[in-house]
Design a protein around this motif. Structure first.
Motif, PDB file in Angstrom:
ATOM      1  N   ASN A 276       0.830  -1.204   0.000  1.00 12.65           N
ATOM      2  CA  ASN A 276       0.000   0.000   0.000  1.00 12.65           C
ATOM      3  C   ASN A 276       0.866   1.255   0.000  1.00 12.65           C
ATOM      4  O   ASN A 276       1.875   1.336   0.703  1.00 12.65           O
ATOM      5  CB  ASN A 276      -0.916   0.011   1.221  1.00 12.65           C
ATOM      6  CG  ASN A 276      -1.965  -1.090   1.135  1.00 12.65           C
ATOM      7  OD1 ASN A 276      -2.279  -1.551   0.050  1.00 12.65           O
ATOM      8  ND2 ASN A 276      -2.474  -1.504   2.286  1.00 12.65           N
ATOM      9  N   PHE A 289      -2.015   6.536  -4.752  1.00 11.31           N
ATOM     10  CA  PHE A 289      -2.674   5.826  -3.653  1.00 11.31           C
ATOM     11  C   PHE A 289      -4.083   5.364  -4.036  1.00 11.31           C
ATOM     12  O   PHE A 289      -4.675   4.506  -3.382  1.00 11.31           O
ATOM     13  CB  PHE A 289      -2.737   6.726  -2.421  1.00 11.31           C
ATOM     14  CG  PHE A 289      -3.707   7.875  -2.550  1.00 11.31           C
ATOM     15  CD1 PHE A 289      -4.991   7.760  -2.045  1.00 11.31           C
ATOM     16  CD2 PHE A 289      -3.334   9.043  -3.196  1.00 11.31           C
ATOM     17  CE1 PHE A 289      -5.897   8.810  -2.161  1.00 11.31           C
ATOM     18  CE2 PHE A 289      -4.231  10.088  -3.319  1.00 11.31           C
ATOM     19  CZ  PHE A 289      -5.502   9.974  -2.809  1.00 11.31           C
ATOM     20  N   ASN A 292      -4.813   1.686  -4.426  1.00  8.24           N
ATOM     21  CA  ASN A 292      -4.971   0.811  -3.268  1.00  8.24           C
ATOM     22  C   ASN A 292      -6.414   0.327  -3.130  1.00  8.24           C
ATOM     23  O   ASN A 292      -6.674  -0.719  -2.533  1.00  8.24           O
ATOM     24  CB  ASN A 292      -4.572   1.552  -1.983  1.00  8.24           C
ATOM     25  CG  ASN A 292      -3.091   1.877  -1.980  1.00  8.24           C
ATOM     26  OD1 ASN A 292      -2.295   1.173  -2.583  1.00  8.24           O
ATOM     27  ND2 ASN A 292      -2.729   2.951  -1.292  1.00  8.24           N
TER      28      ASN A 292
END
Length: 376
Positions: A276, A289, A292
């Motif tokens: 992550n 991000f 994720n």
């Protein structure tokens, strides 16, 4: 430095003046940036236009490695290379395409399409060779795992970042070229759609730190587009030569399959295995991000699959229409040839009686009565 021969002068700063002299104006602006390099006071600002910014030195076993990430200063560099693209566009148009057009004597519609394909053949061939060199030297083809390993790929080598900046500059320069080249109103929506799709894909790969995947996809896309526009150029010079369209059809299907496979492999299977990643603005990691989230990844894959399906549907529809026209033309030729053969095989009607010394004799041996002509 003049790129176009002008039969008459236009009023200064008028619309026609801007259209006929836009390449000269761009050349003057580029030249002023290069002149600024000669002076210490302006050199730092000039480098901001010419070279990619946001370089970071990273220590390695062999020394230091300089890499780059993106930022707002990239817009200044892209602006400079937009003017470079405008100049190169004018050079290709003036010294290559216009000379060929004078020999072909094409109609207005074909002339516009010939210019469009000619410019794109030059661009796609250059980008194809450049992109192939980058992916080979960086090892992205020999090691497919590098497409998703160590994601996000925030730091880019110089040649990768410079390639993306030049690609964005070219497709942004295509927007004012619609005005400068006086593109027909019927063609503007199609070309705007094409430019918007290229900008969205290239900028998306650049900002989402998917630069390695983006390079491979651009390589496949430019390969298919090169064959298509090359086939159009050959067709405009000889309308009976359509062999390259068949080559393009095969290359197009193969590249679509590879494109869809790469998307599923990288986004569906590769990125979920990566650790992550958090939001890190100081590293330039602003959007990575998002991957994720499995919902975001599935949404991206769904959009990609729908887009590729729409492209394949249009391709199949185009091929079916082309085959129908071909078979209709072949059947028309066969019917015309059959009718001509029947007309030739039909026996000629002979006069009753027989011929003697070049004179037609009746069956009773007498010559037929000649028809008297009325005197005027």
């Amino acid at each position: 430095m003049a790129f176009r021969r002008r039969a008459k002068s236009h009023p200064l700063f008028s619309q026609e003046f801007l259209i006929h002299n836009h390449a000269d104006i761009g050349f003057c602006l580029v030249l002023s940036v290069f002149i600024a390099l000669m002076f210490e006071v302006t050199a730092k600002t000039a480098f901001l236009f010419i070279l990619p910014q946001y370089n970071v030195s990273m220590p390695t076993a062999d020394g230091e490695l300089v890499q780059y990430h993106y930022g707002l200063k990239d817009l200044v560099t892209i602006l400079f290379y937009i003017f470079i693209a405008i100049i190169l566009h004018a050079v290709v148009q003036e010294y290559a395409l216009d000379k060929i057009n004078r020999r072909l004597h094409l109609s207005k519609v074909k002339h516009s399409k010939f210019n469009e394909s000619g410019q794109l053949v030059a661009f796609h061939l250059t980008s194809l060779i450049w992109c192939l060199y980058v992916v080979v030297t960086e090892g992205y083809i020999s090691n497919p795992r590098s497409l998703w390993e160590n994601y996000p790929h925030v730091y880019l080598p110089f040649q990768v970042k410079f390639f993306y900046l030049c690609q964005l500059a070219y497709w942004l320069h295509a927007l004012p070229e619609l005005y400068f080249q006086k593109v027909r109103k019927e063609d503007i929506p199609r070309q705007l759609q094409c430019i918007a799709l290229y900008l969205a894909h290239i900028a998306g790969a650049y900002l989402l730190n998917l630069s390695r995947l983006g390079l491979i996809l651009l390589l496949l896309q430019y390969l298919a587009e090169f064959f298509f526009h090359m086939a159009r150029l050959v067709y405009f010079t000889d309308e009976n030569n359509e062999k390259l369209f068949n080559v393009w059809a095969v290359v197009f299907v193969v590249t679509r399959l590879f494109t869809l496979t790469l998307y599923i492999l990288v986004i569906g299977f590769g990125l979920p295995r990566v650790e992550n990643q958090a939001l890190e603005p100081e590293r330039g990691n602003l959007f990575s991000f998002l991957f994720n989230n499995i919902l975001f990844r599935m949404s991206v894959l769904l959009l990609v699959c729908l887009f590729q399906a729409s492209v394949m549907w249009r391709f199949i529809h185009f091929q079916l229409r082309r085959w129908r026209e071909y078979w209709h033309e072949q059947s028309s030729r066969k019917r015309a040839a059959t009718a001509g053969a029947k007309q030739q095989a039909k026996p000629l009607k002979r006069d009753s009686g027989y011929h003697e010394n070049g004179v037609v004799k009746a069956e009773n041996g007498t010559s037929p009565r000649t028809k008297k002509l009325k005197s005027p």
